[in-house]
Design an enzyme around this catalytic site. Structure first.
Site, PDB file in Angstrom:
ATOM      1  N   LYS A  76     -14.781  14.150 -12.937  1.00  0.00           N
ATOM      2  CA  LYS A  76     -15.631  13.712 -11.926  1.00  0.00           C
ATOM      3  C   LYS A  76     -16.305  12.347 -12.333  1.00  0.00           C
ATOM      4  CE  LYS A  76     -19.847  15.344  -9.626  1.00  0.00           C
ATOM      5  NZ  LYS A  76     -20.778  16.573  -9.680  1.00  0.00           N
ATOM      6  N   SER A 151     -21.847  18.126  -4.650  1.00  0.00           N
ATOM      7  CA  SER A 151     -21.693  16.874  -4.915  1.00  0.00           C
ATOM      8  C   SER A 151     -20.337  16.476  -5.370  1.00  0.00           C
ATOM      9  CB  SER A 151     -22.579  16.123  -5.728  1.00  0.00           C
ATOM     10  OG  SER A 151     -22.471  16.659  -7.074  1.00  0.00           O
ATOM     11  N   SER A 175     -23.170  22.139  -7.098  1.00  0.00           N
ATOM     12  CA  SER A 175     -22.387  21.098  -6.956  1.00  0.00           C
ATOM     13  C   SER A 175     -20.993  21.447  -7.096  1.00  0.00           C
ATOM     14  CB  SER A 175     -22.783  19.881  -7.471  1.00  0.00           C
ATOM     15  OG  SER A 175     -23.827  19.411  -6.806  1.00  0.00           O
TER      16      SER A 175
END
Lengths: 484, 93
Positions: A76, A151, A175
């Site tokens: 990420k 997210s 998330s």
């Protein structure tokens, strides 16, 4: 190759049935071919990946290479990677090339894992749909007119589309679990403090935790040993014994006590999601587990408490972005205040600015007791609900998200509608407990996630409970129709 | 929340909100604050605020220099530097 499990990939690499270079090239080809349709990567590090793959092949040839050596994965874009742009989904960091790597990035690199690239995300991890990314939204591989969740939407979508076998992710209010649920994959947010956050760009420090996304619980268990290390550089990292997360996977679930919170099955839950979760609960009964109805009476306080605490901490954490030391700087500042204000106004997106303003408001003189202190008290009540529940049960199961993936723009302009997307996941962060989502069905062709909430440091049990379900079901093996 | 409060808040947070956007931002923040008002209705008289999920305390270490000096690496990513210093607009006349 992209449909093989991580256990199978490890076996292929270790027996040299496939080289890391072949495997890495295969995934890079898939990214080049398919990702323009999903936008799950912000940066693809093809050259470095192939160099890492060659180094891994050399280690494998020598023998005694670590289990994960040569396996490709994605990170990420919230985790700093030395020499590789780390944007956190923001214009503010569009030009930021970190001088160091996150501990978890180093852990995987040391184990010979190959980094394919950095995945797209909501700006500074603030969002539940990936619509706040500076780089444009990620599309859900199951239905490209729908959001992948957020997210960690890029990490979820790239795993769902078989562009990477696994990806790191982070979870502040859901998330990891919510995008895992919406993209039909497995995701684990470990206990608060379990995983080092050194080099993970901070959003809300009392809630943030790094974790993993992959297709199955077994895949995650194989990766978790390397993710987990005590790190003196992160003062919130807990020095707690680290088990072998693979060890308990095969334990039978006979006599397991599963808590089913009544508050997670009320108004607002999509009927299809409820039916899929009910079917999963029945499956657990057939495996010898016992369902126990429980109550988490302060659940309704989770979303309001979170939207005090998270913005408050974000307003403090994001004060470091000032246009002076790194990141975006406005053109021709008139004076120092203009430099600060315009760099931040131009560098941050709307949702981030909104949360900074809310955080500044709730922390300002005269409001602190009414908001922040009251939220921290509510947080204690929420935690006590879980402490009581875990005196009666071993694990808690319920839905991850209120409904399957929704369409882009459908939550309108009201942030509150989007915030309710995390209604079942936020309490876990507030209490600091580990949470997981695994696929448990399809509704209208879109995946549904089953949420597992464990007691503190119960990751092994959660992976065991998830794995036993996946041994008897095939939801985690399903792929979007467009993916062959 | 009034649009006039937005400018004060934006100044405190070192942000800039365009005047024409203030009303919309005020409205959206108002919706979030209304959500938070649910907290006020909860009786928390005897509750200790929770600062850390595991009630951990700050770990201490020996006061020794352990990090190498990386000044050049850090300066290299700054928007404007000169002679090893960060450049900002003139602060003192």
């Amino acid at each position: 190759m992209h449909n093989l499990s991580i256990a199978q990939l490890i076996n292929q690499l270790q027996t040299k049935a496939v080289s890391s270079r072949e495997l890495t090239q295969h995934f890079l080809n898939r990214i080049a071919q398919l990702d323009p349709g999903y936008n799950s990567f912000v940066t693809v590090t093809a050259e470095q990946a192939l160099a890492q793959a060659d180094a891994a092949d050399a280690r494998l040839a020598q023998g005694n290479a670590p289990d994960l050596c040569g396996l490709p994965m994605a990170h990420k874009d919230i985790f700093c990677t030395q020499g590789v742009r780390t944007s956190c989904g923001s214009k503010m960091l569009d030009n930021f090339i970190p001088p160091y790597s996150a501990t978890i990035v180093e852990n995987y690199a040391a184990a010979g894992v190959v980094m394919l690239g950095k995945t797209n995300m909501d700006e500074f991890a603030m969002g539940s749909s990936n619509e706040t990314s500076y780089y444009g939204p990620v599309k859900n591989p199951w239905a490209t007119h729908c959001v992948p969740g957020g997210s960690s939407g890029g990490s979820a979508a790239c795993v769902a589309a078989r562009l990477a076998p696994a990806a790191t992710a982070s979870d502040t209010g859901g998330s990891i679990r919510q995008p895992a649920s919406l993209c039909g994959i497995s995701g684990l947010k470990p206990t608060y403090g379990r995983i080092s956050r050194w080099g993970m760009i901070a959003f809300a420090s009392s809630l943030d935790q790094a974790g993993l996304m992959a297709r199955s619980a077994e895949d995650i268990a194989l990766l978790l040993n390397t993710l987990t290390s005590f790190d003196a550089k992160d003062s919130t990292c807990v020095d707690h014994p680290i088990p072998d997360y693979r060890a308990d996977l095969t334990k039978p679930l006979n006599g397991l006590r599963i808590g089913v919170p009544v508050e997670y099955f009320g108004e607002g839950l999509h009927a299809g999601t409820a039916a899929a979760v009910d079917a999963a609960l029945k499956h657990y009964e057939s495996l010898g587990a016992r369902l126990v109805s429980i109550s988490l009476p302060h659940s309704s306080l989770s979303v309001p408490a979170y939207y005090v605490i998270a913005p408050a901490e974000c307003s403090a954490n994001l004060s470091r972005f000032d246009g002076v030391r790194y990141g975006y700087r406005c053109k021709d500042p008139q004076d120092l205040e203009d430099l600060y204000r315009r760099s931040r106004a131009e560098g941050f997106g709307d949702e981030v600015k909104r949360r900074i303003l809310i955080g500044s408001y709730v922390l300002s003189a005269g409001f602190y007791d009414a908001y922040y202190s009251q939220a921290q008290k509510a947080r204690r009540l929420i935690q006590q609900d879980f402490v009581s529940a875990f005196q009666q049960v071993d694990i808690i199961l319920g839905p991850t998200s209120p409904s399957p993936a929704f369409e882009f723009g459908s939550k309108g302009q009201d942030p509150v509608a989007m915030y309710l997307e995390d209604i079942y996941t936020i309490a876990t962060n507030l209490a600091g407990l580990p949470g997981m989502s695994i696929p448990c069905g399809l509704v209208d062709g879109k995946p549904v996630g089953l949420q597992l909430i464990g007691n503190y440091f119960a990751e092994s049990l959660m992976l065991n409970v998830a794995h036993q379900y996946q041994l008897g079901t095939d939801f985690h093996t399903l792929a979007p129709a467009a993916i062959s | 929340m009034e649009p006039s409060e937005i400018e004060k808040l934006a100044k405190l947070a070192r942000l800039h909100i365009k005047p024409e956007e203030a009303a919309e931002v005020a409205k959206r923040i108002g919706n979030v604050l209304a959500l938070m008002d649910q907290l006020q209705a909860t009786n928390t008289d005897a509750v200790t605020p929770m600062a850390h999920p595991l009630d951990a305390v700050q770990r201490l270490r020996a006061d020794l220099v352990t990090e190498p000096n990386q000044r050049e690496a850090f300066m290299a990513i700054a928007p404007a530097t000169e002679n090893g210093l960060y450049l900002v607009p003139k602060v003192i006349d």
